[in-house]
Structures are given as C-alpha cells and as structure tokens.
Scaffold this active site. Structure first.
Site, PDB file in Angstrom:
ATOM      1  N   HIS A   1       0.857  -1.182   0.000  1.00 55.20           N
ATOM      2  CA  HIS A   1       0.000   0.000   0.000  1.00 55.20           C
ATOM      3  C   HIS A   1       0.890   1.227   0.000  1.00 55.20           C
ATOM      4  O   HIS A   1       2.092   1.122   0.232  1.00 55.20           O
ATOM      5  CB  HIS A   1      -0.962  -0.015   1.193  1.00 55.20           C
ATOM      6  CG  HIS A   1      -0.296  -0.182   2.511  1.00 55.20           C
ATOM      7  ND1 HIS A   1       0.220  -1.384   2.945  1.00 55.20           N
ATOM      8  CD2 HIS A   1      -0.052   0.702   3.494  1.00 55.20           C
ATOM      9  CE1 HIS A   1       0.754  -1.233   4.149  1.00 55.20           C
ATOM     10  NE2 HIS A   1       0.614   0.025   4.500  1.00 55.20           N
ATOM     11  N   GLY A   2       0.320   2.371  -0.238  1.00 51.99           N
ATOM     12  CA  GLY A   2       1.091   3.602  -0.357  1.00 51.99           C
ATOM     13  C   GLY A   2       1.480   4.207   0.974  1.00 51.99           C
ATOM     14  O   GLY A   2       1.002   3.810   2.036  1.00 51.99           O
TER      15      GLY A   2
END
Length: 171
Positions: free
Chosen positions: A93-94
């Site tokens: 995920h970011g």
C-alpha cells in the site's frame, strides 16, 4: 453484491455485518465495490518483489482506485517497512503522503503459487490496497480477519477459482 465483513464486538450479541464501502445513487454498484472480479489475478508466474508491488499498483490504477503517483509510493512504503505480513501474505500500500493519489478505496488480489521473495519471507498472496482517508486501516483489519483460518489462507494461495477468492472476501 457488496463487499462485506463481520465486525467483531466484545459482546458477541452485538456482532453486525457492515458494508466496507456503501454505494450511492451516483456510483454504480460495481464502482462502489472495493473488490471486483477484474481485481483478482490467479496463477501468476514468480516475479521480483518490486515487480509484484508495481503490478499490484498498476492493477489498482487500471481499476480506477488510484492515480499513477500511488505506485512509487507503494515501493517507498515497502522500503520504509516491509509489507510482508507473514504466512505467505504481503499487503503493499502507499505511504501516508500518497493518500492524495487515492481516488476511491479498493483492493486487488494477486496470487503467485510459487511465491515472491519479500524482505522477511515468501508471499504467495499479494493484496494491494488503497484507502481513502483512514479506510486503509479498516481494510487491513478486515483482510486479516478474512484470512485468519489457516485452511482458508492455504486455499487462497493455490485456488484456480476466482469466485472462491471473491466469496472469501465477500462473506
């Protein structure tokens, strides 16, 4: 069909089923779902860790969950702290600053039966996530809850049935 998880409460009598993403009249049901059939890729050949993270980001982008800038933020996030969770599961995920690149919350599931080497282990499942605001924390918790039974997790690592994967995260 919505994307639902059971919310566990301390008092089992209070257990409820809550949609992760509610649809509105302006958003078609398919667009309102955080996991769609097109977001499930099974039987993928082994690739490098970075290639798996980029592929997850590109699929999130292609399905309209994120902008292009989210993909390098997923790589940075893994550099800061490994996205490998153990038990053959990685959840790229970011970074926090990449929230601006999230268009809507969503997940994708990529299965690598022979595994992808991550820092700390080998992942057969790579579940990319993007969450609007703090929704990524709820999504992470719900993914973890959905795969807590070892038999289910092991089946997800080897199944060739997209419906099985979809139903696992739908029920």
């Amino acid at each position: 069909m919505g994307f639902f998880f059971k919310n566990k409460k301390k008092n089992k009598e209070e257990e409820t089923v809550t949609p992760v993403v509610e649809t509105t009249p302006e958003v078609p049901a398919k667009e309102g779902m955080i996991l769609v059939r097109e977001g499930i890729k099974l039987g993928l050949p082994t690739v490098s860790m970075e290639e798996a993270i980029v592929a997850a980001g590109e699929l999130l982008r292609d399905l309209g969950y994120v902008d292009d800038d989210y993909i390098p933020a997923m790589i940075r996030r893994n550099e800061e702290a490994s996205v490998y969770m153990g038990l053959g599961l990685a959840i790229p995920h970011g970074t926090e600053d990449a929230k601006r690149d999230v268009k809507r919350s969503g997940i994708i599931v990529m299965q690598y039966p022979d595994g992808v080497e991550f820092n700390g282990g080998t992942a057969q499942l790579v579940i990319g996530i993007a969450g609007v605001g703090d929704e990524h924390l709820e999504i992470l918790g719900q993914i973890t809850e959905a795969v807590t039974e070892e038999e289910i997790l092991e089946e997800l690592k080897k199944t060739t049935d997209v419906d099985y994967v979809l139903n696992t995260f739908t029920n």
